[in-house]
Design a protein around this motif. Structure first.
Motif, PDB file in Angstrom:
ATOM      1  N   THR A 171       0.506  -1.270  -0.020  1.00 51.87           N
ATOM      2  CA  THR A 171      -0.055  -0.072   0.000  1.00 51.87           C
ATOM      3  C   THR A 171       0.980   1.413   0.052  1.00 51.87           C
ATOM      4  O   THR A 171       1.773   1.183   0.611  1.00 51.87           O
ATOM      5  CB  THR A 171      -0.833   0.008   1.299  1.00 51.87           C
ATOM      6  N   LEU A 172       0.416   2.096  -0.755  1.00 47.23           N
ATOM      7  CA  LEU A 172       1.132   3.577  -0.868  1.00 47.23           C
ATOM      8  C   LEU A 172       0.105   4.575  -0.282  1.00 47.23           C
ATOM      9  O   LEU A 172      -1.112   4.620  -0.623  1.00 47.23           O
ATOM     10  CB  LEU A 172       1.370   4.010  -2.072  1.00 47.23           C
ATOM     11  N   ASP A 173       0.482   5.327   0.784  1.00 45.17           N
ATOM     12  CA  ASP A 173      -0.299   6.579   1.109  1.00 45.17           C
ATOM     13  C   ASP A 173       0.503   7.767   0.894  1.00 45.17           C
ATOM     14  O   ASP A 173       1.849   7.890   0.526  1.00 45.17           O
ATOM     15  CB  ASP A 173      -0.326   6.524   2.597  1.00 45.17           C
ATOM     16  N   TRP A 174      -0.248   8.830   0.302  1.00 44.61           N
ATOM     17  CA  TRP A 174       0.535  10.138  -0.001  1.00 44.61           C
ATOM     18  C   TRP A 174       0.964  10.862   0.822  1.00 44.61           C
ATOM     19  O   TRP A 174       0.462  11.079   2.218  1.00 44.61           O
ATOM     20  CB  TRP A 174      -0.753  10.878  -0.959  1.00 44.61           C
ATOM     21  N   HIS A 175       2.324  11.414   0.840  1.00 42.47           N
ATOM     22  CA  HIS A 175       2.948  12.203   1.658  1.00 42.47           C
ATOM     23  C   HIS A 175       3.572  13.160   1.089  1.00 42.47           C
ATOM     24  O   HIS A 175       4.581  12.878   0.236  1.00 42.47           O
ATOM     25  CB  HIS A 175       4.010  11.278   2.624  1.00 42.47           C
ATOM     26  N   ALA A 176       3.168  14.622   1.201  1.00 41.42           N
ATOM     27  CA  ALA A 176       3.846  15.671   0.449  1.00 41.42           C
ATOM     28  C   ALA A 176       5.321  15.713   0.909  1.00 41.42           C
ATOM     29  O   ALA A 176       6.369  16.245  -0.089  1.00 41.42           O
ATOM     30  CB  ALA A 176       3.168  16.885   0.691  1.00 41.42           C
ATOM     31  N   MET A 177       5.704  15.478   1.976  1.00 41.26           N
ATOM     32  CA  MET A 177       7.200  15.198   2.592  1.00 41.26           C
ATOM     33  C   MET A 177       7.285  14.067   3.517  1.00 41.26           C
ATOM     34  O   MET A 177       6.404  13.875   4.413  1.00 41.26           O
ATOM     35  CB  MET A 177       7.499  16.823   3.156  1.00 41.26           C
ATOM     36  N   TRP A 178       8.208  13.486   3.178  1.00 40.84           N
ATOM     37  CA  TRP A 178       8.714  12.417   4.180  1.00 40.84           C
ATOM     38  C   TRP A 178      10.217  12.111   3.987  1.00 40.84           C
ATOM     39  O   TRP A 178      10.965  12.727   3.090  1.00 40.84           O
ATOM     40  CB  TRP A 178       8.013  11.103   3.731  1.00 40.84           C
ATOM     41  N   LYS A 179      10.970  11.693   5.187  1.00 41.71           N
ATOM     42  CA  LYS A 179      12.224  11.497   4.972  1.00 41.71           C
ATOM     43  C   LYS A 179      12.485   9.849   5.710  1.00 41.71           C
ATOM     44  O   LYS A 179      11.882   9.249   6.387  1.00 41.71           O
ATOM     45  CB  LYS A 179      13.002  12.485   5.699  1.00 41.71           C
ATOM     46  N   VAL A 180      13.745   9.398   5.046  1.00 46.38           N
ATOM     47  CA  VAL A 180      14.108   8.120   5.892  1.00 46.38           C
ATOM     48  C   VAL A 180      15.527   8.333   6.150  1.00 46.38           C
ATOM     49  O   VAL A 180      16.511   8.634   5.206  1.00 46.38           O
ATOM     50  CB  VAL A 180      13.986   7.042   4.744  1.00 46.38           C
ATOM     51  N   ASP A 181      15.934   7.912   7.130  1.00 47.03           N
ATOM     52  CA  ASP A 181      17.246   7.652   7.854  1.00 47.03           C
ATOM     53  C   ASP A 181      18.008   6.440   7.007  1.00 47.03           C
ATOM     54  O   ASP A 181      17.585   5.381   7.332  1.00 47.03           O
ATOM     55  CB  ASP A 181      17.519   7.821   9.237  1.00 47.03           C
ATOM     56  N   VAL A 182      19.003   6.711   6.193  1.00 45.82           N
ATOM     57  CA  VAL A 182      19.459   5.676   5.514  1.00 45.82           C
ATOM     58  C   VAL A 182      20.141   4.815   6.441  1.00 45.82           C
ATOM     59  O   VAL A 182      20.659   3.387   5.993  1.00 45.82           O
ATOM     60  CB  VAL A 182      20.156   6.113   4.197  1.00 45.82           C
ATOM     61  N   LYS A 183      20.636   5.104   7.576  1.00 47.01           N
ATOM     62  CA  LYS A 183      21.488   4.444   8.231  1.00 47.01           C
ATOM     63  C   LYS A 183      20.529   3.379   9.369  1.00 47.01           C
ATOM     64  O   LYS A 183      21.013   2.183   9.444  1.00 47.01           O
ATOM     65  CB  LYS A 183      22.254   5.144   9.232  1.00 47.01           C
ATOM     66  N   THR A 184      19.489   4.194   9.816  1.00 48.25           N
ATOM     67  CA  THR A 184      18.760   3.548  10.564  1.00 48.25           C
ATOM     68  C   THR A 184      17.335   2.698   9.940  1.00 48.25           C
ATOM     69  O   THR A 184      16.894   1.891  10.656  1.00 48.25           O
ATOM     70  CB  THR A 184      17.911   4.115  11.706  1.00 48.25           C
ATOM     71  N   GLY A 185      17.175   3.388   8.737  1.00 55.14           N
ATOM     72  CA  GLY A 185      16.004   2.715   8.032  1.00 55.14           C
ATOM     73  C   GLY A 185      14.821   3.140   8.388  1.00 55.14           C
ATOM     74  O   GLY A 185      13.698   2.875   8.110  1.00 55.14           O
ATOM     75  N   VAL A 186      14.609   4.110   9.478  1.00 50.78           N
ATOM     76  CA  VAL A 186      13.360   4.687  10.197  1.00 50.78           C
ATOM     77  C   VAL A 186      12.962   5.763   9.203  1.00 50.78           C
ATOM     78  O   VAL A 186      13.499   6.682   8.916  1.00 50.78           O
ATOM     79  CB  VAL A 186      13.672   5.297  11.575  1.00 50.78           C
ATOM     80  N   VAL A 187      11.573   5.842   8.900  1.00 47.33           N
ATOM     81  CA  VAL A 187      10.880   6.622   8.165  1.00 47.33           C
ATOM     82  C   VAL A 187      10.114   7.770   9.188  1.00 47.33           C
ATOM     83  O   VAL A 187       9.552   7.278  10.223  1.00 47.33           O
ATOM     84  CB  VAL A 187       9.737   6.149   7.120  1.00 47.33           C
ATOM     85  N   SER A 188      10.382   9.109   8.776  1.00 52.54           N
ATOM     86  CA  SER A 188       9.319   9.991   9.663  1.00 52.54           C
ATOM     87  C   SER A 188       8.771  11.051   8.529  1.00 52.54           C
ATOM     88  O   SER A 188       9.259  11.187   7.435  1.00 52.54           O
ATOM     89  CB  SER A 188      10.469  10.604  10.688  1.00 52.54           C
ATOM     90  N   PHE A 189       8.013  11.670   9.250  1.00 56.44           N
ATOM     91  CA  PHE A 189       6.904  12.628   8.251  1.00 56.44           C
ATOM     92  C   PHE A 189       7.026  13.885   8.866  1.00 56.44           C
ATOM     93  O   PHE A 189       6.170  14.435   9.575  1.00 56.44           O
ATOM     94  CB  PHE A 189       5.593  12.030   8.348  1.00 56.44           C
ATOM     95  N   PRO A 190       8.022  14.917   8.504  1.00 61.88           N
ATOM     96  CA  PRO A 190       8.168  16.176   8.949  1.00 61.88           C
ATOM     97  C   PRO A 190       7.134  17.097   8.624  1.00 61.88           C
ATOM     98  O   PRO A 190       6.418  16.891   7.500  1.00 61.88           O
ATOM     99  CB  PRO A 190       9.615  16.813   8.391  1.00 61.88           C
ATOM    100  N   LYS A 191       6.647  18.080   9.369  1.00 62.28           N
ATOM    101  CA  LYS A 191       5.518  19.118   8.924  1.00 62.28           C
ATOM    102  C   LYS A 191       6.045  20.242   8.100  1.00 62.28           C
ATOM    103  O   LYS A 191       5.319  20.537   7.142  1.00 62.28           O
ATOM    104  CB  LYS A 191       4.674  19.512  10.122  1.00 62.28           C
ATOM    105  N   ALA A 192       7.177  20.361   8.381  1.00 62.41           N
ATOM    106  CA  ALA A 192       7.754  21.588   7.254  1.00 62.41           C
ATOM    107  C   ALA A 192       9.386  21.412   7.356  1.00 62.41           C
ATOM    108  O   ALA A 192      10.027  20.829   8.089  1.00 62.41           O
ATOM    109  CB  ALA A 192       7.649  22.936   8.077  1.00 62.41           C
TER     110      ALA A 192
END
Length: 216
Positions: A171-192
């Motif tokens: 499944t894909l959800d839309w996110h206008a902005m997101w980031k993944v730390d390529v060392k930890t693999g953790v995805v987060s979704f900054p507001k700005a």
């Protein structure tokens, strides 16, 4: 680079039926084997193993369930997921997902990778990137967002993939902005924050890196 190319030799076809092909993709399995994914004649998506010299080897499996192209594969916990697009020219469509317990199939599905009305967020599948981090493994959908003619105004859509192993769906959800730390693999979704274009990314090995180790 400016042209003047000439055709040498016969057209390359894929075994075993000598199909011509287009819209190729690549997949490397966990055992190190490489496969070429093609949209072959007669609307067949075909998967062939590559020989050690890089030539196209035996057919591993095929999908003849409809008119599909733009194939890509990711493997999660022993399950293979095949993502394909419909054939609608430069116009986007709802991309589909098939699953199988082996690269040889059988492939079951399809299911939609995103809400059907969104037409895969105006994109077409091109590749699936796996980031195996120290804390999480993240799978990234990489799609082409074509303009009406496939020209220079085309862009890219990259989104994290949600995997449901029990239902065998992606499944894909839309996110206008997101980031993944390529060392930890953790995805987060900054507001700005700053938005980075793909052209600004620095590629290191198999990882796309933007800014301070982040893919955005």
């Amino acid at each position: 680079m400016v042209g003047g190319y000439k055709l040498h030799g016969a057209a390359v076809t894929i075994p075993p039926n000598g199909y011509t092909y287009s819209d190729t993709g690549m997949f490397q399995d966990t055992d190190g084997s490489w496969y070429i994914l093609t949209s072959a004649d007669h609307n067949i998506v075909q998967i062939n193993k590559l020989n050690s010299d890089g030539s196209i080897g035996a057919r591993a499996s095929q999908l003849a369930a409809g008119a599909y192209e733009a194939p890509g594969i990711l493997k999660v916990s022993g399950t293979y997921y095949l993502i394909v697009s419909g054939k609608t020219g430069w116009r986007s469509n709802p991309n589909k997902v098939f699953s199988a317990p082996s690269i040889a199939g059988p492939w079951t599905g399809p299911s939609n990778i995103a809400p059907e009305a969104e037409k895969t967020y105006n994109s077409q599948n091109t590749f699936e990137l796996t980031i195996a981090g120290s804390q999480a493994t993240t799978y990234i959908y990489m799609g082409d967002s074509w303009d009406s003619k496939g020209g220079p105004n085309s862009n890219h859509v990259w989104l994290p993939i949600k995997v449901d192993g029990s239902k065998k769906t992606l499944t894909l959800d839309w996110h206008a902005m997101w980031k993944v730390d390529v060392k930890t693999g953790v995805v987060s979704f900054p507001k700005a924050g700053r938005r980075y274009e793909v052209a600004d990314a620095e590629v290191i090995g198999k990882r796309g890196v933007v800014g301070k180790g982040l893919l955005r």
